[in-house]
Design a protein around this motif. Structure first.
Motif, PDB file in Angstrom:
ATOM      1  N   LYS A 106     -15.488 -38.454  -5.951  1.00 29.74           N
ATOM      2  CA  LYS A 106     -15.477 -37.120  -5.346  1.00 29.74           C
ATOM      3  C   LYS A 106     -14.385 -36.278  -6.002  1.00 29.74           C
ATOM      4  O   LYS A 106     -13.507 -36.803  -6.658  1.00 29.74           O
ATOM      5  N   ILE A 107     -14.437 -34.987  -5.749  1.00 22.50           N
ATOM      6  CA  ILE A 107     -13.319 -34.121  -6.112  1.00 22.50           C
ATOM      7  C   ILE A 107     -12.353 -34.148  -4.932  1.00 22.50           C
ATOM      8  O   ILE A 107     -12.754 -33.917  -3.796  1.00 22.50           O
ATOM      9  N   MET A 108     -11.098 -34.439  -5.211  1.00 25.09           N
ATOM     10  CA  MET A 108     -10.088 -34.480  -4.158  1.00 25.09           C
ATOM     11  C   MET A 108      -9.108 -33.333  -4.343  1.00 25.09           C
ATOM     12  O   MET A 108      -8.540 -33.169  -5.416  1.00 25.09           O
ATOM     13  N   CYS A 109      -8.921 -32.565  -3.272  1.00 24.07           N
ATOM     14  CA  CYS A 109      -7.917 -31.510  -3.255  1.00 24.07           C
ATOM     15  C   CYS A 109      -6.844 -31.928  -2.262  1.00 24.07           C
ATOM     16  O   CYS A 109      -7.118 -32.057  -1.061  1.00 24.07           O
ATOM     17  N   LEU A 110      -5.659 -32.178  -2.778  1.00 21.46           N
ATOM     18  CA  LEU A 110      -4.562 -32.689  -1.959  1.00 21.46           C
ATOM     19  C   LEU A 110      -3.496 -31.622  -1.787  1.00 21.46           C
ATOM     20  O   LEU A 110      -3.191 -30.883  -2.726  1.00 21.46           O
ATOM     21  N   GLN A 111      -2.931 -31.565  -0.589  1.00 16.67           N
ATOM     22  CA  GLN A 111      -1.820 -30.676  -0.318  1.00 16.67           C
ATOM     23  C   GLN A 111      -0.639 -31.518   0.190  1.00 16.67           C
ATOM     24  O   GLN A 111      -0.836 -32.579   0.766  1.00 16.67           O
ATOM     25  N   GLU A 112       0.550 -30.987   0.003  1.00 15.45           N
ATOM     26  CA  GLU A 112       1.801 -31.650   0.382  1.00 15.45           C
ATOM     27  C   GLU A 112       1.885 -33.059  -0.198  1.00 15.45           C
ATOM     28  O   GLU A 112       2.207 -34.015   0.484  1.00 15.45           O
ATOM     29  N   THR A 113       1.622 -33.165  -1.488  1.00 15.99           N
ATOM     30  CA  THR A 113       1.705 -34.470  -2.151  1.00 15.99           C
ATOM     31  C   THR A 113       3.155 -34.941  -2.251  1.00 15.99           C
ATOM     32  O   THR A 113       3.415 -36.126  -2.229  1.00 15.99           O
ATOM     33  N   LYS A 114       4.070 -33.996  -2.421  1.00 16.11           N
ATOM     34  CA  LYS A 114       5.502 -34.288  -2.617  1.00 16.11           C
ATOM     35  C   LYS A 114       5.719 -35.159  -3.856  1.00 16.11           C
ATOM     36  O   LYS A 114       6.582 -36.013  -3.899  1.00 16.11           O
ATOM     37  N   TRP A 115       4.902 -34.887  -4.892  1.00 10.38           N
ATOM     38  CA  TRP A 115       5.001 -35.629  -6.136  1.00 10.38           C
ATOM     39  C   TRP A 115       5.985 -34.964  -7.083  1.00 10.38           C
ATOM     40  O   TRP A 115       6.240 -33.767  -7.021  1.00 10.38           O
ATOM     41  N   ASP A 116       6.501 -35.772  -8.009  1.00  9.99           N
ATOM     42  CA  ASP A 116       7.238 -35.281  -9.162  1.00  9.99           C
ATOM     43  C   ASP A 116       6.502 -35.806 -10.400  1.00  9.99           C
ATOM     44  O   ASP A 116       5.507 -36.519 -10.276  1.00  9.99           O
ATOM     45  N   GLU A 117       6.967 -35.450 -11.577  1.00  7.39           N
ATOM     46  CA  GLU A 117       6.246 -35.836 -12.805  1.00  7.39           C
ATOM     47  C   GLU A 117       6.149 -37.356 -12.965  1.00  7.39           C
ATOM     48  O   GLU A 117       5.133 -37.865 -13.437  1.00  7.39           O
ATOM     49  N   GLY A 118       7.184 -38.086 -12.571  1.00  4.24           N
ATOM     50  CA  GLY A 118       7.143 -39.547 -12.658  1.00  4.24           C
ATOM     51  C   GLY A 118       6.045 -40.138 -11.799  1.00  4.24           C
ATOM     52  O   GLY A 118       5.341 -41.070 -12.216  1.00  4.24           O
ATOM     53  N   LEU A 119       5.878 -39.603 -10.612  1.00  4.94           N
ATOM     54  CA  LEU A 119       4.837 -40.094  -9.719  1.00  4.94           C
ATOM     55  C   LEU A 119       3.444 -39.704 -10.218  1.00  4.94           C
ATOM     56  O   LEU A 119       2.494 -40.481 -10.084  1.00  4.94           O
ATOM     57  N   VAL A 120       3.336 -38.530 -10.831  1.00  4.15           N
ATOM     58  CA  VAL A 120       2.043 -38.112 -11.396  1.00  4.15           C
ATOM     59  C   VAL A 120       1.604 -39.113 -12.470  1.00  4.15           C
ATOM     60  O   VAL A 120       0.430 -39.480 -12.543  1.00  4.15           O
ATOM     61  N   GLU A 121       2.539 -39.599 -13.270  1.00  5.32           N
ATOM     62  CA  GLU A 121       2.213 -40.599 -14.294  1.00  5.32           C
ATOM     63  C   GLU A 121       1.661 -41.873 -13.668  1.00  5.32           C
ATOM     64  O   GLU A 121       0.708 -42.468 -14.181  1.00  5.32           O
ATOM     65  N   LYS A 122       2.228 -42.291 -12.537  1.00  8.69           N
ATOM     66  CA  LYS A 122       1.718 -43.473 -11.829  1.00  8.69           C
ATOM     67  C   LYS A 122       0.307 -43.220 -11.310  1.00  8.69           C
ATOM     68  O   LYS A 122      -0.565 -44.077 -11.415  1.00  8.69           O
ATOM     69  N   VAL A 123       0.101 -42.051 -10.732  1.00  8.79           N
ATOM     70  CA  VAL A 123      -1.215 -41.719 -10.168  1.00  8.79           C
ATOM     71  C   VAL A 123      -2.266 -41.688 -11.277  1.00  8.79           C
ATOM     72  O   VAL A 123      -3.404 -42.111 -11.074  1.00  8.79           O
ATOM     73  N   GLN A 124      -1.893 -41.212 -12.464  1.00  5.64           N
ATOM     74  CA  GLN A 124      -2.842 -41.167 -13.577  1.00  5.64           C
ATOM     75  C   GLN A 124      -3.336 -42.569 -13.940  1.00  5.64           C
ATOM     76  O   GLN A 124      -4.462 -42.732 -14.387  1.00  5.64           O
ATOM     77  N   LYS A 125      -2.509 -43.576 -13.716  1.00  7.75           N
ATOM     78  CA  LYS A 125      -2.928 -44.961 -13.978  1.00  7.75           C
ATOM     79  C   LYS A 125      -3.813 -45.495 -12.855  1.00  7.75           C
ATOM     80  O   LYS A 125      -4.599 -46.406 -13.063  1.00  7.75           O
ATOM     81  N   GLU A 126      -3.681 -44.913 -11.666  1.00 11.92           N
ATOM     82  CA  GLU A 126      -4.419 -45.393 -10.497  1.00 11.92           C
ATOM     83  C   GLU A 126      -5.774 -44.697 -10.306  1.00 11.92           C
ATOM     84  O   GLU A 126      -6.638 -45.219  -9.630  1.00 11.92           O
ATOM     85  N   TRP A 127      -5.946 -43.512 -10.898  1.00 14.60           N
ATOM     86  CA  TRP A 127      -7.148 -42.692 -10.686  1.00 14.60           C
ATOM     87  C   TRP A 127      -7.960 -42.633 -11.966  1.00 14.60           C
ATOM     88  O   TRP A 127      -7.439 -42.319 -13.033  1.00 14.60           O
ATOM     89  N   LYS A 128      -9.249 -42.911 -11.857  1.00 18.64           N
ATOM     90  CA  LYS A 128     -10.140 -42.771 -13.010  1.00 18.64           C
ATOM     91  C   LYS A 128     -10.716 -41.378 -12.976  1.00 18.64           C
ATOM     92  O   LYS A 128     -11.578 -41.080 -12.161  1.00 18.64           O
ATOM     93  N   GLY A 129     -10.238 -40.529 -13.840  1.00 16.47           N
ATOM     94  CA  GLY A 129     -10.684 -39.145 -13.884  1.00 16.47           C
ATOM     95  C   GLY A 129      -9.526 -38.239 -14.253  1.00 16.47           C
ATOM     96  O   GLY A 129      -8.494 -38.690 -14.738  1.00 16.47           O
TER      97      GLY A 129
END
Length: 197
Positions: A41-64
């Protein structure tokens, strides 16, 4: 809406969109649950409270594809996660630096779409200005979807029992935006009498 995933099936798109105010999506366990729910699905998230380091982790966890506008790491942050089959059609249009808005264009079934994910400010005057600022991204766009946390009760049905439905200039501004651009509250249209927060 802050504690539940709200799936919205868009019949015109034949895609599933999930909008979720995560109230922080920093822990691996919580992310795994949310990402599993959003698979395909397309996911639209609010209040993620992410920083660039966490975005890198999420990129490994999400296919897309992952598109983010991060807040401070302790506040705000919006993200759009698209499934792998749409990734090649996505174009990032705009993201600002304080984690309140991100905009992408994408193609599906030979149609162009604009997707705007927002997290409106809590303060009424700031919220009104923010909503007014959306006009430039919506005007003259067909197939435009605005999702997210508006921090506005559009109707009395959207107001929790303990909250007072009062005059709100940002609500007026949102209604003008919707009227000018022929937008609808798709969730309310599909659930005209349902109470869910």
């Amino acid at each position: 809406m802050a504690s539940k995933l709200i799936p919205v099936l868009c019949p015109l798109l034949m895609l599933q969109l999930i909008s979720f105010n995560a109230c922080g999506l920093r822990t691996e366990v919580k992310r795994a649950d949310v990402l599993k729910e959003g698979r395909g699905k397309i996911m639209c998230l609010q209040e993620t409270k992410w920083d660039e380091g966490l975005v890198e982790k999420v990129q490994k966890e999400w296919k897309g594809g992952i598109y983010t506008s991060n807040g401070t790491g302790t506040a705000r942050g919006v993200a759009i996660l698209v499934p792998e089959q749409l990734k090649e059609t996505v174009k990032l249009i705009y993201k600002e630096k304080v984690g309140r808005i991100i905009i992408i264009d994408f193609q599906h079934n030979n149609e162009n779409y604009r997707l705007i994910n927002i997290h409106c400010p809590n303060i009424e005057g700031e919220r009104k200005d923010f909503v007014r600022g959306l006009n430039k991204w919506v005007t003259n766009k067909t197939n435009c979807l605005i999702v997210g946390d508006f921090n506005i009760c559009l109707t009395k049905l959207d107001s929790a029992k303990n909250n007072t439905y009062k005059n709100d200039t940002s609500r007026t501004e949102l209604n003008k935006l919707m009227e000018r651009n022929n937008l609808i509250d798709i969730w309310r249209n599909l659930n005209p009498f349902k109470l869910q927060y």
